[in-house]
Design a protein around this motif. Structure first.
Motif, PDB file in Angstrom:
ATOM      1  N   PRO A  90      12.239  62.157  -8.422  1.00 16.33           N
ATOM      2  CA  PRO A  90      13.141  62.649  -9.570  1.00 16.33           C
ATOM      3  C   PRO A  90      13.208  61.432 -10.580  1.00 16.33           C
ATOM      4  O   PRO A  90      13.370  62.010 -11.916  1.00 16.33           O
ATOM      5  CB  PRO A  90      14.432  62.906  -9.182  1.00 16.33           C
ATOM      6  N   MET A  91      13.299  60.290 -10.431  1.00  9.25           N
ATOM      7  CA  MET A  91      13.191  59.115 -11.306  1.00  9.25           C
ATOM      8  C   MET A  91      11.949  59.133 -12.014  1.00  9.25           C
ATOM      9  O   MET A  91      11.890  58.691 -13.144  1.00  9.25           O
ATOM     10  CB  MET A  91      13.595  57.773 -10.702  1.00  9.25           C
ATOM     11  N   LEU A  92      10.642  59.313 -11.426  1.00  9.87           N
ATOM     12  CA  LEU A  92       9.374  58.914 -12.019  1.00  9.87           C
ATOM     13  C   LEU A  92       9.169  60.068 -12.849  1.00  9.87           C
ATOM     14  O   LEU A  92       8.273  59.819 -13.704  1.00  9.87           O
ATOM     15  CB  LEU A  92       8.336  58.865 -10.809  1.00  9.87           C
ATOM     16  N   ASN A  93       9.244  61.164 -12.391  1.00 11.42           N
ATOM     17  CA  ASN A  93       8.735  62.623 -13.440  1.00 11.42           C
ATOM     18  C   ASN A  93       8.970  62.414 -14.835  1.00 11.42           C
ATOM     19  O   ASN A  93       8.143  62.537 -15.662  1.00 11.42           O
ATOM     20  CB  ASN A  93       9.495  63.736 -12.832  1.00 11.42           C
ATOM     21  N   PRO A  94      10.569  61.919 -15.120  1.00 10.30           N
ATOM     22  CA  PRO A  94      10.339  62.063 -16.601  1.00 10.30           C
ATOM     23  C   PRO A  94       9.766  60.791 -17.329  1.00 10.30           C
ATOM     24  O   PRO A  94       9.384  61.176 -18.516  1.00 10.30           O
ATOM     25  CB  PRO A  94      11.912  61.731 -16.708  1.00 10.30           C
ATOM     26  N   ILE A  95       9.551  59.737 -16.653  1.00 13.80           N
ATOM     27  CA  ILE A  95       8.831  58.956 -17.181  1.00 13.80           C
ATOM     28  C   ILE A  95       7.421  59.015 -17.287  1.00 13.80           C
ATOM     29  O   ILE A  95       6.723  58.915 -18.363  1.00 13.80           O
ATOM     30  CB  ILE A  95       8.896  57.282 -16.416  1.00 13.80           C
ATOM     31  N   ILE A  96       6.972  59.826 -16.219  1.00 16.55           N
ATOM     32  CA  ILE A  96       5.434  60.209 -16.442  1.00 16.55           C
ATOM     33  C   ILE A  96       5.121  61.155 -17.468  1.00 16.55           C
ATOM     34  O   ILE A  96       4.217  60.965 -18.300  1.00 16.55           O
ATOM     35  CB  ILE A  96       5.103  60.640 -15.032  1.00 16.55           C
ATOM     36  N   TYR A  97       6.034  62.218 -17.311  1.00 16.88           N
ATOM     37  CA  TYR A  97       5.850  63.301 -18.600  1.00 16.88           C
ATOM     38  C   TYR A  97       6.122  62.682 -20.069  1.00 16.88           C
ATOM     39  O   TYR A  97       5.614  62.903 -21.245  1.00 16.88           O
ATOM     40  CB  TYR A  97       6.470  64.248 -18.280  1.00 16.88           C
ATOM     41  N   SER A  98       6.904  61.564 -20.293  1.00 17.00           N
ATOM     42  CA  SER A  98       7.239  61.063 -21.316  1.00 17.00           C
ATOM     43  C   SER A  98       6.145  60.083 -21.631  1.00 17.00           C
ATOM     44  O   SER A  98       5.837  60.032 -23.139  1.00 17.00           O
ATOM     45  CB  SER A  98       8.608  60.334 -21.479  1.00 17.00           C
ATOM     46  N   VAL A  99       5.447  59.341 -21.218  1.00 11.46           N
ATOM     47  CA  VAL A  99       4.379  58.569 -21.350  1.00 11.46           C
ATOM     48  C   VAL A  99       3.072  59.271 -21.616  1.00 11.46           C
ATOM     49  O   VAL A  99       2.370  59.002 -22.491  1.00 11.46           O
ATOM     50  CB  VAL A  99       4.395  57.460 -20.356  1.00 11.46           C
ATOM     51  N   LYS A 100       2.870  60.219 -20.645  1.00 12.41           N
ATOM     52  CA  LYS A 100       1.448  60.945 -20.561  1.00 12.41           C
ATOM     53  C   LYS A 100       1.470  62.034 -21.845  1.00 12.41           C
ATOM     54  O   LYS A 100       0.546  62.667 -21.917  1.00 12.41           O
ATOM     55  CB  LYS A 100       1.018  61.113 -19.306  1.00 12.41           C
ATOM     56  N   THR A 101       2.559  62.516 -21.771  1.00 16.58           N
ATOM     57  CA  THR A 101       2.478  63.865 -22.971  1.00 16.58           C
ATOM     58  C   THR A 101       2.818  63.483 -24.275  1.00 16.58           C
ATOM     59  O   THR A 101       4.208  63.119 -24.707  1.00 16.58           O
ATOM     60  CB  THR A 101       3.538  64.872 -22.270  1.00 16.58           C
TER      61      THR A 101
END
Length: 377
Positions: free
Chosen positions: A350-361
């Motif tokens: 839950p902590m990584l998912n927003p970071i992943i999608y914010s950086v990669k999308t």
């Protein structure tokens, strides 16, 4: 009423009491057998730990404070948090507070961004908002007991409240797997059949898919609290976590919990096993379609579309596989290992998912920058 009727009614009452006594006697036999086997596993020497052999086997039974003698279930359960980390309690509390802050803030930001930005009203971002909503559910379901344990040093939770928390934690975890499968199907349609993308994944279809995942997880996990509640708890009331999980409750339960183990294994295979198999299948088809593209630039663009979802899948399933492997093959692991790995499985995705999608999308990153610039102006 005749004399024979009175005698028959009394005999039926006594037979019912006898069956009840027999039921609890069988549970007590299971518990004593488990305790004796645990006592035989003690490896310490007689000089340093002779007290461990002299303690009575029944010293923890219903005479313990908080136990209901009639039902052999604790009124409250004690949460230990992370065993062996009492000296660094402040740092552990700070770590969990940072994880909660990042998870709740990040997922709320994605939800607000998808709702407010018209450019993000597409199937991919609808699935992303559902994933963020589910991650919020995971974080909020563990929040009360974790904060009480590490921040306020209050380590007790009611037995029924523990069952409710267990139900929601496992339900949201199962839903996460379903959401990741739905998002892999979205990527499959977008890359392998882009001309029919808008017709295959309409708003009504996405809503029906989300409700179906919710209904499947809710119905599958609904029997769990009742399966646990039927068991007596003779072994004590201490859980080596800061939240309630089915596995932790089974370690302090007695009686014949064969049904619990079989049903739990069945759900894990049906949910995680089937979902992960279909995710691998979708990405095998996606990879085949990408390799058939002539332009290298278009290949990289197609792969970049899936990269954020692949990272989210790895963050979720690697944690589950690690917890399962440790539980199956590292029986003598230090007490700190299991709580730390379970926390990784519940807190990191839950902590990584927003970071992943914010950086990669790019669209999400562009929307965040747009909102930030508006706030600056």
């Amino acid at each position: 009423m005749s004399k024979t009727q009175v005698q028959s009614s009394k005999s039926s009452q006594f037979s019912g009491v006898g069956r009840n006594i027999e039921k609890h006697s069988q549970s007590l036999i299971f518990c004593v057998r488990d305790r004796i086997s645990e006592r035989k596993k003690v490896k310490t020497s007689w000089k340093t730990s002779s007290w461990a052999y002299t303690q009575p086997v029944f010293s923890h039974l219903p005479t313990m404070r908080g136990f209901n003698v009639t039902s052999f279930q604790p009124a409250t359960l004690q949460l230990t948090g992370i065993p062996g980390m009492q000296t660094g309690q402040a740092w552990v509390a700070l770590t969990f507070c940072i994880l909660y802050l990042m998870s709740i803030t990040g997922n709320l930001s994605i939800l607000v961004l998808v709702v407010q930005e018209p450019a993000l009203h597409q199937p991919m971002y609808c699935f992303l908002s559902m994933l963020s909503l589910n991650d919020l559910g995971v974080s909020l379901s563990t929040l009360p007991t974790v904060l009480d344990t590490f921040c306020f040093n209050y380590r007790h939770v009611g037995f029924d409240a523990c069952l409710v928390q267990m139900f929601f934690i496992h339900t949201f975890s199962f839903m996460e797997s379903g959401m990741l499968l739905a998002m892999s199907f979205d990527n499959f349609v977008a890359i392998c059949d882009p001309l029919h993308y808008a017709t295959v994944l309409t708003n009504s279809d996405i809503l029906a898919l989300g409700l179906g995942i919710l209904a499947k997880s809710f119905i599958a996990l609904f029997p769990f609290p009742f399966l646990v509640k039927r068991l007596p708890f003779f072994k004590g009331n201490v859980l080596h976590h800061s939240y309630c999980l089915h596995l932790g409750l089974m370690k302090v339960a007695c009686g014949d919990f064969h049904v619990n183990n079989v049903y739990g294994l069945f759900l894990v295979i049906v949910t995680y096993g089937i979902d992960s198999t279909f995710i691998l299948l979708y990405y095998a088809l996606i990879l085949r379609a990408v390799l058939a593209i002539a332009s290298q630039e278009q290949r990289l663009k197609a792969l970049n579309t899936c990269m954020s979802h692949v990272c989210a899948v790895l963050a979720f399933y690697v944690s589950i596989i690690a917890v399962s492997m440790i539980h199956c093959f590292w029986k003598n692991a230090p007490p700190v290992v299991h709580p730390v790995m379970s926390s990784d499985y519940l807190f990191v995705p839950p902590m990584l998912n927003p970071i992943i999608y914010s950086v990669k999308t790019k669209e999400i990153l562009r929307g965040i920058l747009k909102v930030f610039q508006k706030s600056q102006n």
